[in-house]
Write a protein that holds these residues in place. Structure first.
Motif, PDB file in Angstrom:
ATOM      1  N   GLY A   1       0.834  -1.163   0.030  1.00  0.00           N
ATOM      2  CA  GLY A   1       0.216   0.070   0.050  1.00  0.00           C
ATOM      3  C   GLY A   1       0.988   1.226  -0.048  1.00  0.00           C
ATOM      4  N   VAL A   2       1.889   1.154   0.678  1.00  0.00           N
ATOM      5  CA  VAL A   2       2.734   2.597   0.819  1.00  0.00           C
ATOM      6  C   VAL A   2       3.515   2.612  -0.717  1.00  0.00           C
ATOM      7  CG1 VAL A   2       4.869   3.503   1.704  1.00  0.00           C
ATOM      8  CG2 VAL A   2       3.237   2.133   3.386  1.00  0.00           C
ATOM      9  N   ARG A   3       4.161   1.430  -0.998  1.00  0.00           N
ATOM     10  CA  ARG A   3       4.579   1.629  -2.671  1.00  0.00           C
ATOM     11  C   ARG A   3       3.518   2.245  -3.601  1.00  0.00           C
ATOM     12  NH1 ARG A   3       7.079  -4.288  -2.806  1.00  0.00           N
ATOM     13  NH2 ARG A   3       8.123  -4.377  -0.771  1.00  0.00           N
ATOM     14  N   LEU A   4       2.368   1.776  -3.592  1.00  0.00           N
ATOM     15  CA  LEU A   4       1.505   2.225  -4.463  1.00  0.00           C
ATOM     16  C   LEU A   4       0.801   3.615  -4.178  1.00  0.00           C
ATOM     17  CD1 LEU A   4      -0.828  -1.170  -4.618  1.00  0.00           C
ATOM     18  CD2 LEU A   4       0.543  -0.384  -6.393  1.00  0.00           C
ATOM     19  N   GLY A   5       1.187   4.099  -3.050  1.00  0.00           N
ATOM     20  CA  GLY A   5       0.436   5.465  -2.586  1.00  0.00           C
ATOM     21  C   GLY A   5      -0.749   5.299  -2.366  1.00  0.00           C
ATOM     22  N   ALA A   6      -1.146   4.156  -1.622  1.00  0.00           N
ATOM     23  CA  ALA A   6      -2.544   3.948  -1.435  1.00  0.00           C
ATOM     24  C   ALA A   6      -2.644   3.761  -0.042  1.00  0.00           C
ATOM     25  CB  ALA A   6      -2.811   2.380  -1.845  1.00  0.00           C
ATOM     26  N   LEU A   7      -1.788   4.038   0.825  1.00  0.00           N
ATOM     27  CA  LEU A   7      -1.960   3.778   2.158  1.00  0.00           C
ATOM     28  C   LEU A   7      -1.062   4.556   3.211  1.00  0.00           C
ATOM     29  CD1 LEU A   7      -3.617   2.359   4.511  1.00  0.00           C
ATOM     30  CD2 LEU A   7      -1.992   0.447   4.410  1.00  0.00           C
ATOM     31  N   ASP A   8      -1.388   5.459   4.166  1.00  0.00           N
ATOM     32  CA  ASP A   8      -0.524   6.244   4.823  1.00  0.00           C
ATOM     33  C   ASP A   8      -1.014   5.971   6.236  1.00  0.00           C
ATOM     34  OD1 ASP A   8       1.034   8.051   6.133  1.00  0.00           O
ATOM     35  OD2 ASP A   8       0.995   9.358   4.540  1.00  0.00           O
ATOM     36  N   ILE A   9      -0.366   4.910   6.908  1.00  0.00           N
ATOM     37  CA  ILE A   9      -0.438   4.891   8.446  1.00  0.00           C
ATOM     38  C   ILE A   9       0.154   5.954   9.210  1.00  0.00           C
ATOM     39  CG2 ILE A   9      -0.016   2.860  10.274  1.00  0.00           C
ATOM     40  CD1 ILE A   9      -2.000   1.990   8.422  1.00  0.00           C
ATOM     41  N   GLU A  10       1.408   6.277   9.001  1.00  0.00           N
ATOM     42  CA  GLU A  10       2.326   7.166   9.904  1.00  0.00           C
ATOM     43  C   GLU A  10       1.280   8.582  10.313  1.00  0.00           C
ATOM     44  OE1 GLU A  10       6.091   7.899   8.343  1.00  0.00           O
ATOM     45  OE2 GLU A  10       6.752   5.865   8.610  1.00  0.00           O
ATOM     46  N   ARG A  11       0.817   9.073   8.776  1.00  0.00           N
ATOM     47  CA  ARG A  11      -0.267  10.258   9.106  1.00  0.00           C
ATOM     48  C   ARG A  11      -1.430  10.156   9.751  1.00  0.00           C
ATOM     49  NH1 ARG A  11       2.957  11.287   4.282  1.00  0.00           N
ATOM     50  NH2 ARG A  11       4.243  13.098   4.328  1.00  0.00           N
TER      51      ARG A  11
ATOM     52  N   ALA B   1      -1.686   7.989  12.345  1.00  0.00           N
ATOM     53  CA  ALA B   1      -1.399   7.940  13.883  1.00  0.00           C
ATOM     54  C   ALA B   1      -1.123   9.415  14.085  1.00  0.00           C
ATOM     55  CB  ALA B   1      -0.147   7.046  13.941  1.00  0.00           C
ATOM     56  N   LYS B   2      -0.507  10.105  13.286  1.00  0.00           N
ATOM     57  CA  LYS B   2      -0.399  11.614  13.644  1.00  0.00           C
ATOM     58  C   LYS B   2      -1.579  12.277  13.974  1.00  0.00           C
ATOM     59  CE  LYS B   2       1.023  14.542  10.628  1.00  0.00           C
ATOM     60  NZ  LYS B   2       1.645  15.392   9.403  1.00  0.00           N
ATOM     61  N   VAL B   3      -2.426  11.995  13.178  1.00  0.00           N
ATOM     62  CA  VAL B   3      -3.734  12.843  13.111  1.00  0.00           C
ATOM     63  C   VAL B   3      -4.603  12.281  14.386  1.00  0.00           C
ATOM     64  CG1 VAL B   3      -5.949  13.487  11.924  1.00  0.00           C
ATOM     65  CG2 VAL B   3      -3.452  13.469  10.814  1.00  0.00           C
ATOM     66  N   SER B   4      -4.582  10.927  14.408  1.00  0.00           N
ATOM     67  CA  SER B   4      -5.855  10.456  15.093  1.00  0.00           C
ATOM     68  C   SER B   4      -5.182   9.390  16.245  1.00  0.00           C
ATOM     69  CB  SER B   4      -6.884   9.591  14.308  1.00  0.00           C
ATOM     70  OG  SER B   4      -7.313  10.511  13.352  1.00  0.00           O
ATOM     71  N   GLY B   5      -4.184   8.709  15.820  1.00  0.00           N
ATOM     72  CA  GLY B   5      -3.283   8.000  16.891  1.00  0.00           C
ATOM     73  C   GLY B   5      -3.543   6.559  16.432  1.00  0.00           C
ATOM     74  N   ALA B   6      -3.092   5.560  17.152  1.00  0.00           N
ATOM     75  CA  ALA B   6      -2.991   4.261  16.738  1.00  0.00           C
ATOM     76  C   ALA B   6      -4.171   3.591  16.121  1.00  0.00           C
ATOM     77  CB  ALA B   6      -2.436   3.278  18.014  1.00  0.00           C
ATOM     78  N   ARG B   7      -3.837   2.615  15.086  1.00  0.00           N
ATOM     79  CA  ARG B   7      -5.019   2.193  14.550  1.00  0.00           C
ATOM     80  C   ARG B   7      -6.032   2.946  13.540  1.00  0.00           C
ATOM     81  NH1 ARG B   7      -4.750  -3.250  16.401  1.00  0.00           N
ATOM     82  NH2 ARG B   7      -4.155  -3.612  18.442  1.00  0.00           N
ATOM     83  N   PHE B   8      -5.632   4.249  13.302  1.00  0.00           N
ATOM     84  CA  PHE B   8      -5.911   4.851  12.356  1.00  0.00           C
ATOM     85  C   PHE B   8      -5.092   5.056  10.997  1.00  0.00           C
ATOM     86  CE2 PHE B   8      -8.437   6.310  16.071  1.00  0.00           C
ATOM     87  CZ  PHE B   8      -9.564   6.347  15.618  1.00  0.00           C
ATOM     88  N   TYR B   9      -5.440   5.727   9.979  1.00  0.00           N
ATOM     89  CA  TYR B   9      -4.912   5.457   8.831  1.00  0.00           C
ATOM     90  C   TYR B   9      -5.622   6.428   7.872  1.00  0.00           C
ATOM     91  CZ  TYR B   9      -9.032   2.750   7.577  1.00  0.00           C
ATOM     92  OH  TYR B   9     -10.381   2.151   7.348  1.00  0.00           O
ATOM     93  N   PHE B  10      -4.809   6.738   6.600  1.00  0.00           N
ATOM     94  CA  PHE B  10      -5.316   7.343   5.402  1.00  0.00           C
ATOM     95  C   PHE B  10      -5.309   6.340   4.432  1.00  0.00           C
ATOM     96  CE2 PHE B  10      -4.156  11.028   7.887  1.00  0.00           C
ATOM     97  CZ  PHE B  10      -5.359  12.092   7.427  1.00  0.00           C
ATOM     98  N   LEU B  11      -6.477   6.240   3.535  1.00  0.00           N
ATOM     99  CA  LEU B  11      -6.480   5.901   2.281  1.00  0.00           C
ATOM    100  C   LEU B  11      -6.295   6.597   1.358  1.00  0.00           C
ATOM    101  CD1 LEU B  11      -9.474   3.019   2.411  1.00  0.00           C
ATOM    102  CD2 LEU B  11      -6.999   2.611   2.736  1.00  0.00           C
ATOM    103  N   THR B  12      -5.063   6.813   0.475  1.00  0.00           N
ATOM    104  CA  THR B  12      -4.886   7.597  -0.409  1.00  0.00           C
ATOM    105  C   THR B  12      -4.803   7.465  -1.828  1.00  0.00           C
ATOM    106  OG1 THR B  12      -2.476   7.211  -0.029  1.00  0.00           O
ATOM    107  CG2 THR B  12      -3.315   8.943   1.196  1.00  0.00           C
ATOM    108  N   GLY B  13      -5.107   8.393  -2.509  1.00  0.00           N
ATOM    109  CA  GLY B  13      -5.369   8.023  -4.235  1.00  0.00           C
ATOM    110  C   GLY B  13      -5.815   6.849  -4.341  1.00  0.00           C
TER     111      GLY B  13
END
Length: 418
Positions: free
Chosen positions: A141-151, A153-165
């Motif tokens: 997901g990271v390589r595809l630009g599909a998933l951003d776990i780090e941000r 967690a930055k925005v909402s905490g553990a076990r949250f994520y962005f689905l991107t692109g």
């Protein structure tokens, strides 16, 4: 809630269900005692009210000392009626409290035991053998630009994520595929509220043993749903349905929220176990005698969706100790996850018999026009977690991911490339 008629006529069946779940059998005897106390209290209050009514007629005809005597007797009787009604109210409260503690009766075919005591009913497809080391869904997901776990967690905490692109597009394509299948199968598509009142959440059975999984907004006295099963179950609360033409079938598309209490350290990588996800959920109202056949149909619709995303999977019969409070029987569909070398749950379907409908007062009229308690069932057609199986099973050596044919019209591409 379970049918008290079953408790009265066959208490051993309820005890056997409790044993199969690994629950306390003493609750059954406590519920029986509470039921008997309430029935006795109702009978006493009814008898005293009838006596009071009869006395009132006598007072109307009496004169002189006889009338004075009857009036004095009436005062004593009125006090007895008030005491009996108070006892009845207390007994009814006690019965309700104990009634809600007893989970649904387990289907006789359900295996006994806990989480690891399921029975595999079938395996479909063969796990692929890769000629390279398969990546997990997070790396893909990271390589595809599909998933951003780090941000996330930055925005909402553990076990949250962005689905991107393309990740967001892939989820929308998957859920649209599920919605299209549901509507083609006769389901009414719904986008329900994701905040519900306490009586609706309690009515579905989620405020019992699993209350710790539910997010509550204390200031508003509302709950965030963990599945659209909850608002769809409440949709017909306190109604009498027309089931003469067959089951009522709804498909709810919603965001879902779960606290994941007690899961510390489990599935912390990626999006297998998260606090927020999207889902298309099937929900059915039907006559109790039709529920088992409808359960088989829900499982077949789930398998149809799994076939469309072209992943190996198996179907398991969940053991009694791993059933939710409302379920009489549950089938899970687990997809193969290459990076873990094992099957993981993607979807489940539960037959809740009359348990939820009795709590929510959902009824239908039988062939003699008498109101009866309906049955409810639910099953998942697609959810965010499906992206895990999609990405991992269709990955290629160069990090790209093939898109299953059924998804291509909804996504507009055949391959996802880094």
């Amino acid at each position: 809630m379970i049918d008290l008629k079953t408790l009265r006529e066959d208490p051993e069946a309820v005890r056997a269900s409790q044993r199969r779940r690994g629950e306390d059998e003493r609750l059954v005897d406590e519920l029986r005692a509470a039921d008997e106390r309430r029935r006795a209290a109702v009978a006493r209050a009814d008898s005293l009210r009838a006596e009071q009514k009869q006395l009132g007629r006598q007072v109307g005809k009496a004169r002189g000392e006889e009338r004075d005597r009857l009036l004095a007797q009436g005062k004593e009787l009125a006090a007895d009626v008030r005491a009996a009604e108070a006892e009845q109210a207390e007994a009814e409260t006690d019965l309700t409290e104990r009634h809600t503690l007893v989970p649904n009766l387990v289907h006789p075919a359900v295996p006994a035991g806990g989480e690891d005591d399921y029975v595999v009913l079938k395996e479909v497809g063969t796990p692929q053998t890769f000629d390279f080391e398969p990546a997990d869904h997070l790396d893909l997901g990271v390589r595809l630009g599909a998933l951003d776990i780090e941000r996330g967690a930055k925005v909402s905490g553990a076990r949250f994520y962005f689905l991107t692109g393309v990740g967001a597009q892939l989820q929308l394509a998957l859920l649209n595929l599920a919605a299209a299948q549901a509507t083609a199968s006769g389901f009414t598509l719904m986008i329900p509220p994701v905040l519900v009142r306490p009586e609706i959440m309690a009515g579905t059975g989620f405020l019992g043993a699993h209350a710790g999984e539910v997010y509550r907004l204390a200031e508003d006295d509302l709950y965030l749903v963990g599945t659209s099963e909850v608002p769809l179950a409440g949709y017909h609360a306190d109604e009498i349905l027309d089931l003469s033409a067959g089951p009522l079938r709804y498909a709810g598309w919603s965001s879902c929220f779960r606290r994941e209490a007690g899961s510390y350290g489990k599935d912390t990588r990626g999006i297998i176990r998260v606090h927020q996800f999207d889902k298309v959920e099937m929900f059915v109202y039907c006559r109790p005698q039709d529920a088992e056949a409808e359960h088989a149909r829900l499982l077949a619709w789930e398998e149809e969706m799994l076939a469309k995303i072209e992943v190996p999977y198996r179907v398991i019969d969940v053991a009694g100790g791993d059933l939710g409070t409302s379920a009489s029987r549950k089938f899970d569909c687990e997809a193969w996850v290459p990076s873990q070398g094992r099957y993981r749950e993607l979807t489940s379907t539960s037959n809740c018999t009359t348990f939820q409908a009795r709590r929510l007062s959902v009824r239908y009229r039988d062939e003699d026009n008498r109101p009866r308690t309906a049955a409810t069932l639910n099953g998942t057609l697609a959810t965010t977690r499906w992206l895990v199986a999609l990405l991992e099973n269709h990955q290629q050596a160069d990090g790209s991911v093939k898109v299953p044919a059924a998804l291509r019209p909804f996504l507009g591409r055949d391959v996802l490339t880094p």
